[in-house]
Design a protein around this motif. Structure first.
Motif, short mmCIF file in Angstrom:
data_model
loop_
_atom_site.label_atom_id
_atom_site.label_comp_id
_atom_site.label_asym_id
_atom_site.label_seq_id
_atom_site.Cartn_x
_atom_site.Cartn_y
_atom_site.Cartn_z
N VAL A 186 23.02 0.84 40.54
CA VAL A 186 22.56 1.56 39.35
C VAL A 186 23.69 1.65 38.32
O VAL A 186 23.49 1.39 37.13
CB VAL A 186 22.02 2.95 39.71
N ALA A 187 24.90 1.98 38.78
CA ALA A 187 26.05 2.06 37.87
C ALA A 187 26.32 0.70 37.24
O ALA A 187 26.60 0.59 36.05
CB ALA A 187 27.29 2.55 38.62
N TYR A 188 26.22 -0.36 38.03
CA TYR A 188 26.44 -1.71 37.50
C TYR A 188 25.39 -2.05 36.44
O TYR A 188 25.70 -2.63 35.41
CB TYR A 188 26.41 -2.74 38.63
N GLY A 189 24.15 -1.65 36.67
CA GLY A 189 23.09 -1.89 35.68
C GLY A 189 23.37 -1.20 34.36
O GLY A 189 23.04 -1.72 33.29
N VAL A 221 42.97 -4.13 37.16
CA VAL A 221 42.26 -4.48 35.93
C VAL A 221 42.52 -3.40 34.89
O VAL A 221 42.39 -2.21 35.18
CB VAL A 221 40.74 -4.62 36.18
N MET A 222 42.89 -3.81 33.69
CA MET A 222 43.02 -2.88 32.57
C MET A 222 41.78 -3.02 31.69
O MET A 222 41.41 -4.15 31.33
CB MET A 222 44.28 -3.19 31.74
N LEU A 223 41.17 -1.89 31.37
CA LEU A 223 39.96 -1.89 30.55
C LEU A 223 40.27 -1.40 29.14
O LEU A 223 41.19 -0.61 28.93
CB LEU A 223 38.91 -0.98 31.18
N ASP A 224 39.48 -1.85 28.19
CA ASP A 224 39.59 -1.42 26.80
C ASP A 224 39.16 0.05 26.71
O ASP A 224 38.03 0.39 27.07
CB ASP A 224 38.69 -2.28 25.92
N PRO A 225 40.05 0.95 26.25
CA PRO A 225 39.71 2.38 26.22
C PRO A 225 38.57 2.71 25.26
O PRO A 225 37.82 3.67 25.50
CB PRO A 225 41.01 3.06 25.80
N VAL A 226 38.40 1.95 24.21
CA VAL A 226 37.32 2.22 23.25
C VAL A 226 35.97 1.84 23.85
O VAL A 226 35.00 2.61 23.78
CB VAL A 226 37.57 1.46 21.93
N GLY A 233 33.80 7.40 27.87
CA GLY A 233 32.62 8.11 28.37
C GLY A 233 32.08 7.57 29.68
O GLY A 233 31.14 8.14 30.23
N LEU A 234 32.64 6.50 30.22
CA LEU A 234 32.15 5.97 31.49
C LEU A 234 32.73 6.77 32.66
O LEU A 234 33.85 7.26 32.60
CB LEU A 234 32.55 4.50 31.66
N SER A 235 31.97 6.86 33.72
CA SER A 235 32.45 7.52 34.94
C SER A 235 33.41 6.58 35.66
O SER A 235 33.49 5.39 35.36
CB SER A 235 31.27 7.87 35.85
N ALA A 236 34.10 7.11 36.66
CA ALA A 236 35.02 6.29 37.45
C ALA A 236 34.25 5.17 38.17
O ALA A 236 34.70 4.03 38.22
CB ALA A 236 35.77 7.16 38.46
N LEU A 237 33.09 5.47 38.71
CA LEU A 237 32.29 4.45 39.38
C LEU A 237 31.86 3.36 38.40
O LEU A 237 31.93 2.17 38.71
CB LEU A 237 31.06 5.07 40.06
N GLU A 238 31.44 3.76 37.20
CA GLU A 238 31.04 2.76 36.20
C GLU A 238 32.21 1.86 35.81
O GLU A 238 32.06 0.65 35.65
CB GLU A 238 30.44 3.46 34.97
N LYS A 239 33.40 2.44 35.67
CA LYS A 239 34.59 1.63 35.37
C LYS A 239 34.90 0.68 36.50
O LYS A 239 35.27 -0.47 36.28
CB LYS A 239 35.79 2.52 35.07
N LEU A 240 34.75 1.14 37.74
CA LEU A 240 35.02 0.29 38.90
C LEU A 240 34.09 -0.91 38.93
O LEU A 240 34.54 -2.05 39.07
CB LEU A 240 34.90 1.09 40.19
N VAL A 241 32.79 -0.70 38.80
CA VAL A 241 31.86 -1.83 38.89
C VAL A 241 31.96 -2.72 37.65
O VAL A 241 31.73 -3.93 37.75
CB VAL A 241 30.40 -1.37 39.15
N LEU A 242 32.34 -2.16 36.51
CA LEU A 242 32.58 -2.98 35.32
C LEU A 242 33.78 -3.88 35.55
O LEU A 242 33.75 -5.09 35.26
CB LEU A 242 32.80 -2.10 34.10
N ALA A 243 34.85 -3.33 36.08
CA ALA A 243 36.07 -4.11 36.34
C ALA A 243 35.84 -5.16 37.42
O ALA A 243 36.35 -6.28 37.33
CB ALA A 243 37.21 -3.18 36.74
N ASP A 244 35.04 -4.83 38.42
CA ASP A 244 34.77 -5.74 39.53
C ASP A 244 33.68 -6.76 39.19
O ASP A 244 33.52 -7.75 39.87
CB ASP A 244 34.37 -4.95 40.77
N ARG A 245 32.94 -6.48 38.13
CA ARG A 245 31.83 -7.32 37.68
C ARG A 245 30.73 -7.46 38.72
O ARG A 245 30.01 -8.44 38.76
CB ARG A 245 32.32 -8.70 37.22
N GLN A 246 30.61 -6.43 39.55
CA GLN A 246 29.58 -6.37 40.59
C GLN A 246 29.67 -5.01 41.28
O GLN A 246 30.67 -4.32 41.12
CB GLN A 246 29.81 -7.47 41.63
N PRO A 247 28.65 -4.63 42.06
CA PRO A 247 28.84 -3.46 42.91
C PRO A 247 30.05 -3.72 43.82
O PRO A 247 30.22 -4.82 44.33
CB PRO A 247 27.53 -3.38 43.70
N SER A 248 30.91 -2.75 43.96
CA SER A 248 32.21 -2.95 44.62
C SER A 248 32.16 -2.56 46.09
O SER A 248 32.11 -1.38 46.42
CB SER A 248 33.26 -2.13 43.88
#
Length: 97
Positions: free
Chosen positions: A33-36, A57-62, A66-81
């Protein structure tokens, strides 16, 4: 130690959050769900440093504001982690085993 954003504003001290991987159907669903929710965010990954047992992985702060830690994790991993990781501000450490 103070951190500054790209315009020179002070960034508040980041909180370190452990995010667990998925070990069963329910936790996989939470990751899925977070990945979606973050799939549409483009060019959010600023830098990647591959290691044997973890990836940093370094993410763009802008783009990740507002993303949660889980959302940042799956965004950085590009999949459910599957193994989880650690999120500190816009730095994500993804566990590989």
């Amino acid at each position: 130690m103070l951190a500054l954003d790209v315009v020179g504003r002070i960034i508040p001290a980041a909180v370190r959050e452990e995010v667990s991987g998925f070990g069963n159907k329910r936790s996989y669903h939470v990751h899925d769900v977070a990945y979606g929710r973050v799939q549409g965010i483009r060019d959010a990954i600023v830098a990647i440093q591959q290691g044997e047992s973890q990836t940093v992985v370094m993410l763009d702060p802008v783009k990740t504001a507002g993303l949660s830690a889980l959302e940042k994790l799956v965004l950085a991993d590009r999949q459910p982690s599957p193994f989880g990781g650690v999120v500190t501000g816009n730095q994500v450490i993804i566990y590989r085993d």
